[in-house]
Design an enzyme around this catalytic site. Structure first.
Site, short mmCIF file in Angstrom:
data_model
loop_
_atom_site.label_atom_id
_atom_site.label_comp_id
_atom_site.label_asym_id
_atom_site.label_seq_id
_atom_site.Cartn_x
_atom_site.Cartn_y
_atom_site.Cartn_z
N CYS A 1 -5.68 1.82 4.44
CA CYS A 1 -4.19 1.65 3.51
C CYS A 1 -3.45 2.79 3.94
O CYS A 1 -2.10 2.77 3.36
CB CYS A 1 -4.81 1.71 1.91
SG CYS A 1 -5.84 3.45 1.62
N CYS B 1 0.95 -1.38 0.05
CA CYS B 1 -0.09 0.16 -0.07
C CYS B 1 0.77 1.42 0.10
O CYS B 1 0.48 2.14 -0.82
CB CYS B 1 -0.73 0.06 1.12
SG CYS B 1 -2.49 -0.91 0.97
#
Ligand code: SF4
Length: 250
Positions: free
Chosen positions: A226, A118
């Site tokens: 994220c 991420c």
């Protein structure tokens, strides 16, 4: 100059809690002009915001972080948005192609270290994009995750060093879907297949009856975010550029 911006935010922040989403959008466009953009991954909330923005201002800026691992339905929705609203979505991608990432970090990084994946595919590209801006607009809601529960409608984003506007921060999922149906807003077809929250193909599954709406994100990991909306202490907020600061109030 940073103090000046933060003072301005502090002055408006409490009043802003009573702003309608449309007023929050107007405030953002009036104060930042082309230095503010909507960030969206085109979930249901994002679609509400895009539709509202189209009623407040023509040619608003809209960007997305394209991880290059999105669902075909999401790419299809992007095309429909550009056509319906007459805008061009600004797409930001990772510095590493999927193939380069695999060479550098091994296959299927998301199964071993989703935080690193991420960071490479979402956080770094977002940070690069936000470097162009003085403010960003998001569609986060307080009841989505514990991290988002303290978000304000207008706030200083210490992590990225710019103003953050969250017009529908106090909305419920029910309000979101009522708006979508009342205004005939396009949405991701996967929502009709038990995907309430949609990210990358590798890290999203349909939810089962009774599960939390975000249970389909990063299944098997404790991860719920994220990293784009993690709040950092204000003391970390010392890196705003003078060009960003000078734009506030334009
Ligand atoms: S959601 Fe999964 S595939 Fe997408 S960037 Fe994060 S870890 Fe990688």
């Amino acid at each position: 100059m940073i103090d000046h911006i933060q003072d301005r935010i502090a002055a408006v922040q409490n009043d802003a809690e009573n702003f309608s989403p449309e007023r929050a959008l107007s405030w953002a466009f009036e104060n930042f002009g082309d230095r503010v953009a909507i960030s969206s991954a085109f979930g249901a909330e994002g679609m509400v915001l895009i539709d509202m923005a189209s009623r407040v201002r023509k040619n608003f800026r809209l960007f997305t972080v394209d991880t290059e691992f999105l669902f075909p339905e999401t790419y299809n929705l992007m095309d429909r948005i550009e056509e319906k609203y007459g805008i061009t979505i600004e797409k930001v991608i990772s510095l590493l192609s999927p193939e380069e990432q695999e060479r550098a970090h091994g296959a299927a990084l998301w199964t071993r270290d989703p935080d690193l994946c991420c960071n490479l595919r979402k956080v770094e590209p977002l940070r690069r994009k936000l470097g162009e801006l003085s403010a960003w607009i998001t569609s986060i809601r307080r009841d989505q995750t514990s991290v988002r529960s303290t978000a304000r409608r207008i706030e200083w984003d210490s992590k990225f060093g710019l103003v953050k506007i969250n017009p529908i921060v106090d909305w419920t999922s029910k309000q979101v879907w009522r708006y979508i149906h009342d205004h005939d807003v396009p949405y991701n077809e996967l929502h009709n297949q038990d995907y309430p929250s949609i990210g990358c193909t590798h890290c999203t599954r349909a939810v089962r009856p009774g599960e939390d709406p975000r249970a389909g994100r990063w299944p098997g990991f404790a991860k719920t975010e994220c990293g784009l909306h993690i709040i950092e202490p204000a003391s970390n907020s010392v890196s705003v550029s003078s060009s960003k600061a000078a734009k506030f109030g334009n």
